[in-house]
Write a protein that holds these residues in place. Structure first.
Motif, mmCIF file in Angstrom:
data_model
loop_
_atom_site.group_PDB
_atom_site.id
_atom_site.type_symbol
_atom_site.label_atom_id
_atom_site.label_comp_id
_atom_site.label_asym_id
_atom_site.label_seq_id
_atom_site.Cartn_x
_atom_site.Cartn_y
_atom_site.Cartn_z
ATOM 1 N N TYR A 1 37.592 28.518 14.090
ATOM 2 C CA TYR A 1 38.653 29.217 14.818
ATOM 3 C C TYR A 1 38.921 28.640 16.199
ATOM 4 O O TYR A 1 39.901 29.007 16.837
ATOM 5 C CB TYR A 1 38.360 30.722 14.895
ATOM 6 C CG TYR A 1 38.595 31.389 13.571
ATOM 7 C CD1 TYR A 1 39.840 31.914 13.258
ATOM 8 C CD2 TYR A 1 37.597 31.454 12.616
ATOM 9 C CE1 TYR A 1 40.087 32.496 12.031
ATOM 10 C CE2 TYR A 1 37.817 32.044 11.380
ATOM 11 C CZ TYR A 1 39.067 32.556 11.095
ATOM 12 O OH TYR A 1 39.307 33.124 9.869
ATOM 13 N N THR A 2 38.084 27.752 16.686
ATOM 14 C CA THR A 2 38.374 27.071 17.960
ATOM 15 C C THR A 2 38.655 25.597 17.731
ATOM 16 O O THR A 2 38.847 24.854 18.689
ATOM 17 C CB THR A 2 37.206 27.206 18.960
ATOM 18 O OG1 THR A 2 36.032 26.639 18.385
ATOM 19 C CG2 THR A 2 36.968 28.638 19.350
ATOM 20 N N GLY A 3 38.706 25.180 16.500
ATOM 21 C CA GLY A 3 38.845 23.771 16.150
ATOM 22 C C GLY A 3 40.027 23.054 16.763
ATOM 23 O O GLY A 3 39.925 21.886 17.123
ATOM 24 N N ASP A 4 41.169 23.710 16.880
ATOM 25 C CA ASP A 4 42.362 23.051 17.407
ATOM 26 C C ASP A 4 42.490 23.152 18.924
ATOM 27 O O ASP A 4 43.320 22.481 19.518
ATOM 28 C CB ASP A 4 43.619 23.628 16.751
ATOM 29 C CG ASP A 4 43.702 23.279 15.274
ATOM 30 O OD1 ASP A 4 43.121 22.262 14.863
ATOM 31 O OD2 ASP A 4 44.335 24.043 14.530
ATOM 32 N N PHE A 5 41.690 23.997 19.543
ATOM 33 C CA PHE A 5 41.759 24.136 21.002
ATOM 34 C C PHE A 5 41.051 22.958 21.663
ATOM 35 O O PHE A 5 39.919 22.638 21.334
ATOM 36 C CB PHE A 5 41.113 25.442 21.469
ATOM 37 C CG PHE A 5 41.792 26.687 20.963
ATOM 38 C CD1 PHE A 5 43.164 26.755 20.828
ATOM 39 C CD2 PHE A 5 41.049 27.794 20.631
ATOM 40 C CE1 PHE A 5 43.797 27.903 20.361
ATOM 41 C CE2 PHE A 5 41.653 28.955 20.166
ATOM 42 C CZ PHE A 5 43.028 29.006 20.031
ATOM 43 N N THR A 6 41.706 22.351 22.615
ATOM 44 C CA THR A 6 41.144 21.192 23.305
ATOM 45 C C THR A 6 40.518 21.556 24.643
ATOM 46 O O THR A 6 39.960 20.685 25.308
ATOM 47 C CB THR A 6 42.249 20.144 23.551
ATOM 48 O OG1 THR A 6 43.292 20.739 24.340
ATOM 49 C CG2 THR A 6 42.821 19.634 22.238
ATOM 50 N N ASP A 7 40.587 22.827 25.026
ATOM 51 C CA ASP A 7 40.156 23.215 26.370
ATOM 52 C C ASP A 7 39.045 24.266 26.398
ATOM 53 O O ASP A 7 38.820 24.905 27.414
ATOM 54 C CB ASP A 7 41.346 23.715 27.182
ATOM 55 C CG ASP A 7 42.021 24.947 26.576
ATOM 56 O OD1 ASP A 7 41.713 25.295 25.414
ATOM 57 O OD2 ASP A 7 42.860 25.553 27.262
ATOM 58 N N VAL A 8 38.342 24.458 25.284
ATOM 59 C CA VAL A 8 37.301 25.485 25.225
ATOM 60 C C VAL A 8 35.952 24.889 25.645
ATOM 61 O O VAL A 8 35.437 23.999 24.972
ATOM 62 C CB VAL A 8 37.198 26.087 23.809
ATOM 63 C CG1 VAL A 8 36.009 27.028 23.705
ATOM 64 C CG2 VAL A 8 38.480 26.808 23.450
ATOM 65 N N TRP B 1 34.824 33.891 17.858
ATOM 66 C CA TRP B 1 34.747 35.267 17.362
ATOM 67 C C TRP B 1 36.024 36.036 17.710
ATOM 68 O O TRP B 1 36.599 36.724 16.867
ATOM 69 C CB TRP B 1 33.517 35.975 17.942
ATOM 70 C CG TRP B 1 33.568 37.444 17.741
ATOM 71 C CD1 TRP B 1 33.239 38.142 16.610
ATOM 72 C CD2 TRP B 1 34.049 38.405 18.676
ATOM 73 N NE1 TRP B 1 33.477 39.478 16.794
ATOM 74 C CE2 TRP B 1 33.975 39.665 18.063
ATOM 75 C CE3 TRP B 1 34.529 38.325 19.984
ATOM 76 C CZ2 TRP B 1 34.364 40.832 18.708
ATOM 77 C CZ3 TRP B 1 34.910 39.490 20.626
ATOM 78 C CH2 TRP B 1 34.831 40.720 19.986
ATOM 79 N N ALA B 2 36.467 35.924 18.950
ATOM 80 C CA ALA B 2 37.643 36.676 19.407
ATOM 81 C C ALA B 2 38.906 36.270 18.653
ATOM 82 O O ALA B 2 39.708 37.128 18.273
ATOM 83 C CB ALA B 2 37.836 36.490 20.904
ATOM 84 N N VAL B 3 39.067 34.990 18.413
ATOM 85 C CA VAL B 3 40.240 34.522 17.673
ATOM 86 C C VAL B 3 40.123 34.923 16.205
ATOM 87 O O VAL B 3 41.081 35.413 15.599
ATOM 88 C CB VAL B 3 40.414 32.999 17.844
ATOM 89 C CG1 VAL B 3 41.510 32.467 16.932
ATOM 90 C CG2 VAL B 3 40.717 32.654 19.304
ATOM 91 N N GLN B 4 38.943 34.744 15.632
ATOM 92 C CA GLN B 4 38.701 35.084 14.230
ATOM 93 C C GLN B 4 39.005 36.553 13.951
ATOM 94 O O GLN B 4 39.574 36.896 12.915
ATOM 95 C CB GLN B 4 37.249 34.767 13.876
ATOM 96 C CG GLN B 4 36.863 35.075 12.454
ATOM 97 C CD GLN B 4 35.409 34.725 12.171
ATOM 98 O OE1 GLN B 4 34.705 34.148 13.002
ATOM 99 N NE2 GLN B 4 34.949 35.084 10.996
ATOM 100 N N HIS B 5 38.643 37.427 14.884
ATOM 101 C CA HIS B 5 38.811 38.871 14.689
ATOM 102 C C HIS B 5 40.049 39.438 15.379
ATOM 103 O O HIS B 5 40.161 40.652 15.559
ATOM 104 C CB HIS B 5 37.539 39.590 15.132
ATOM 105 C CG HIS B 5 36.380 39.238 14.248
ATOM 106 N ND1 HIS B 5 36.189 39.821 13.018
ATOM 107 C CD2 HIS B 5 35.403 38.317 14.388
ATOM 108 C CE1 HIS B 5 35.116 39.289 12.452
ATOM 109 N NE2 HIS B 5 34.632 38.373 13.260
ATOM 110 N N LYS B 6 40.942 38.535 15.773
ATOM 111 C CA LYS B 6 42.232 38.910 16.359
ATOM 112 C C LYS B 6 42.115 39.772 17.625
ATOM 113 O O LYS B 6 42.954 40.635 17.891
ATOM 114 C CB LYS B 6 43.115 39.572 15.310
ATOM 115 C CG LYS B 6 43.421 38.643 14.142
ATOM 116 C CD LYS B 6 44.346 39.273 13.154
ATOM 117 C CE LYS B 6 44.710 38.442 11.960
ATOM 118 N NZ LYS B 6 44.112 37.225 11.660
#
Length: 85
Positions: free
Chosen positions: A31-38, A48-53
């Motif tokens: 769920y963070t795979g495409d984010f380049t700034d995490v 977790w936050a993205v996965q669970h909306k």
């Protein structure tokens, strides 16, 4: 994570505090795979936050972890995290 009551709260910290309060539930890092700034230290909490909306990215490739949260953002994160969706 150490809390500084005088510092503004950023998105990554807000999500991380909530995730920790919920005893660090398991998250899928896809769920963070495409984010380049995490940052690595927030990766599980943000996944977790993205996965669970609880929240989403600010674009397809950014989460904007350093964006300062106002009260409305914090309340929305809490509402979503605790099942108010």
């Amino acid at each position: 994570m150490e809390f500084d009551e005088n510092a503004p709260c950023i998105r990554a910290e807000a999500v991380s505090y909530i995730w920790e309060a919920l005893d660090k539930p398991v998250a899928n890092l896809l769920y963070t795979g495409d984010f380049t700034d995490v940052p690595d230290r927030y990766e599980l909490a943000i996944a977790w936050a993205v996965q669970h909306k609880v929240t989403s990215g600010t674009s397809e490739t950014t989460f904007s972890p350093d964006l300062i949260c106002n009260q409305g953002i914090i309340v929305t994160l809490l509402y979503n995290a605790y099942g108010g969706k």
